[in-house]
Design a protein around this motif. Structure first.
Motif, PDB file in Angstrom:
ATOM      1  N   VAL A   1      -6.314  -0.602 -11.199  1.00  0.00           N
ATOM      2  CA  VAL A   1      -5.513  -1.656 -10.570  1.00  0.00           C
ATOM      3  C   VAL A   1      -5.978  -3.009 -11.092  1.00  0.00           C
ATOM      4  CG1 VAL A   1      -4.859  -2.806  -8.415  1.00  0.00           C
ATOM      5  CG2 VAL A   1      -5.137  -0.317  -8.466  1.00  0.00           C
ATOM      6  N   ARG A   2      -5.015  -3.819 -11.519  1.00  0.00           N
ATOM      7  CA  ARG A   2      -5.282  -5.212 -11.870  1.00  0.00           C
ATOM      8  C   ARG A   2      -4.509  -6.075 -10.890  1.00  0.00           C
ATOM      9  NH1 ARG A   2      -9.380  -6.360 -15.199  1.00  0.00           N
ATOM     10  NH2 ARG A   2      -8.302  -8.282 -15.811  1.00  0.00           N
ATOM     11  N   LYS A   3      -5.194  -7.042 -10.283  1.00  0.00           N
ATOM     12  CA  LYS A   3      -4.572  -7.876  -9.251  1.00  0.00           C
ATOM     13  C   LYS A   3      -4.301  -9.274  -9.781  1.00  0.00           C
ATOM     14  CE  LYS A   3      -5.315  -9.661  -4.567  1.00  0.00           C
ATOM     15  NZ  LYS A   3      -3.906  -9.493  -4.222  1.00  0.00           N
TER      16      LYS A   3
ATOM     17  N   ASP B   1      -3.118 -12.842  -8.196  1.00  0.00           N
ATOM     18  CA  ASP B   1      -2.826 -13.593  -6.980  1.00  0.00           C
ATOM     19  C   ASP B   1      -2.831 -15.075  -7.329  1.00  0.00           C
ATOM     20  OD1 ASP B   1      -2.816 -14.904  -4.490  1.00  0.00           O
ATOM     21  OD2 ASP B   1      -3.670 -13.135  -3.516  1.00  0.00           O
TER      22      ASP B   1
ATOM     23  N   ASN C   1      -0.794  -5.423  -9.637  1.00  0.00           N
ATOM     24  CA  ASN C   1      -0.446  -5.772  -8.262  1.00  0.00           C
ATOM     25  C   ASN C   1      -0.290  -7.274  -8.086  1.00  0.00           C
ATOM     26  OD1 ASN C   1      -0.075  -5.718  -5.463  1.00  0.00           O
ATOM     27  ND2 ASN C   1      -2.280  -5.878  -5.091  1.00  0.00           N
TER      28      ASN C   1
ATOM     29  N   THR D   1      -2.560  -8.608  -1.366  1.00  0.00           N
ATOM     30  CA  THR D   1      -3.360  -7.678  -0.575  1.00  0.00           C
ATOM     31  C   THR D   1      -4.188  -6.816  -1.520  1.00  0.00           C
ATOM     32  OG1 THR D   1      -3.259  -6.015   1.186  1.00  0.00           O
ATOM     33  CG2 THR D   1      -1.613  -5.841  -0.559  1.00  0.00           C
ATOM     34  N   VAL D   2      -5.244  -6.232  -0.998  1.00  0.00           N
ATOM     35  CA  VAL D   2      -6.101  -5.344  -1.789  1.00  0.00           C
ATOM     36  C   VAL D   2      -5.614  -3.914  -1.609  1.00  0.00           C
ATOM     37  CG1 VAL D   2      -8.445  -4.463  -2.117  1.00  0.00           C
ATOM     38  CG2 VAL D   2      -8.077  -6.882  -1.580  1.00  0.00           C
ATOM     39  N   LEU D   3      -5.392  -3.221  -2.712  1.00  0.00           N
ATOM     40  CA  LEU D   3      -4.885  -1.856  -2.660  1.00  0.00           C
ATOM     41  C   LEU D   3      -6.023  -0.848  -2.716  1.00  0.00           C
ATOM     42  CD1 LEU D   3      -1.886  -2.163  -5.160  1.00  0.00           C
ATOM     43  CD2 LEU D   3      -1.817  -2.262  -2.658  1.00  0.00           C
TER      44      LEU D   3
ATOM     45  N   GLN E   1       0.820  -1.206   0.000  1.00  0.00           N
ATOM     46  CA  GLN E   1       0.000   0.000   0.000  1.00  0.00           C
ATOM     47  C   GLN E   1       0.859   1.263   0.000  1.00  0.00           C
ATOM     48  OE1 GLN E   1      -3.581   0.216  -0.245  1.00  0.00           O
ATOM     49  NE2 GLN E   1      -2.848   2.268  -0.796  1.00  0.00           N
TER      50      GLN E   1
ATOM     51  N   CYS F   1       2.218   1.670  -3.395  1.00  0.00           N
ATOM     52  CA  CYS F   1       1.130   2.118  -4.264  1.00  0.00           C
ATOM     53  C   CYS F   1       0.880   3.612  -4.104  1.00  0.00           C
ATOM     54  CB  CYS F   1      -0.137   1.322  -3.942  1.00  0.00           C
ATOM     55  SG  CYS F   1      -1.620   1.876  -4.802  1.00  0.00           S
TER      56      CYS F   1
END
Length: 254
Positions: A199-201, A203, A185, A189-191, A169, A172
């Motif tokens: 934002v593209r995550k 995981d 990302n 974790t969630v930003l 974070q 970010c």
């Protein structure tokens, strides 16, 4: 060639749905393979099969691009490659910074697919002073103290976060404050980002947990009632298979 700071793709202004945007890279990958084999045209059915979607959905997606193909001939492969590349903004140079040069960050830095699709790794950044100056994929690692200057000097609008969750974070926030407006990302974790920042995550552990869920379901279907399967009441009593609410397997962490 224009840089990523001077122009943004036109997908939003033209009203292309996000679901369609998410499928465009799949079409581009399939079309690029056809182009490398010197295939001049492709039918919607053939391209849909190669991209893993149904042909009706493909034709609908292409209609947003203004591309309808030719009856009895199909789509011109080279033109579609250009058209989709243009919509995705891949006809220009996008400088990218990767923050967090551990095992994952180093692997991303060494990935050759970025450059071939218009993404230039402009800088590698890490908080460990011992990493400063060390070359990774031929690029010297720079310290996070210089993050803002690096972003400005290279005209970066896309940042990749490959740090531990606890640092993500803060990284970010600094990227956004420095002018980065798109973040990929990899941190688990969630930003939280302001409006105007995408934002593209990614995981991998979540993807594996989803696969584990499906494997468990398939194993349950293969075991017929009375052939070793636990009675429903017994299965519900096994807390190891329950989520926090007691009724759903805990395979999708919040």
């Amino acid at each position: 060639m224009a840089t990523g700071r001077t122009h943004r793709p036109a997908t939003r202004s033209r009203g292309i749905p996000e679901a369609t945007v998410a499928r465009l890279p799949l079409y581009l990958r399939a079309l690029t393979a056809l182009s490398e084999r010197s295939v001049p045209t492709v039918s919607s059915e053939e391209l849909a099969a190669a991209a893993g979607v149904n042909s009706a959905k493909l034709r609908k997606d292409f209609s947003y691009l203004g591309s309808y193909g030719t009856r009895g001939v199909g789509y011109d492969v080279e033109y579609l490659v250009y058209q989709i590349s243009r919509e995705l903004g891949l006809t220009q140079d996008w400088p990218v910074v990767i923050v967090g040069i551990g095992n994952l960050g180093a692997a991303l830095a060494n990935y050759g697919g970025f450059a071939s699709r218009g993404f230039r790794v402009a800088a590698l950044i890490d908080a460990d002073p011992a990493m400063a100056g060390k070359p990774v994929a031929g690029i010297p690692v720079q310290h996070t103290d210089d993050l803002e200057k690096i972003i400005k000097t290279n005209g970066v609008s896309i940042g990749v976060i490959a740090t531990p969750a606890g640092a993500a974070q803060q990284v970010c926030d600094r990227l956004v404050a420095a002018g980065v407006t798109s973040i990929l990302n990899f941190a688990p974790t969630v930003l939280s980002v302001p409006d105007g920042v995408d934002v593209r995550k990614v995981d991998l552990s979540i993807e594996l947990q989803i696969l584990a869920f499906h494997e468990q379901r398939k194993a349950g279907e293969e075991t017929a009632p009375g052939e070793g399967a636990l009675p429903a009441a017994t299965a519900r009593d096994d807390s190891a298979d329950q989520g926090p609410d007691g009724d759903v397997p805990a395979v999708m962490p919040a």
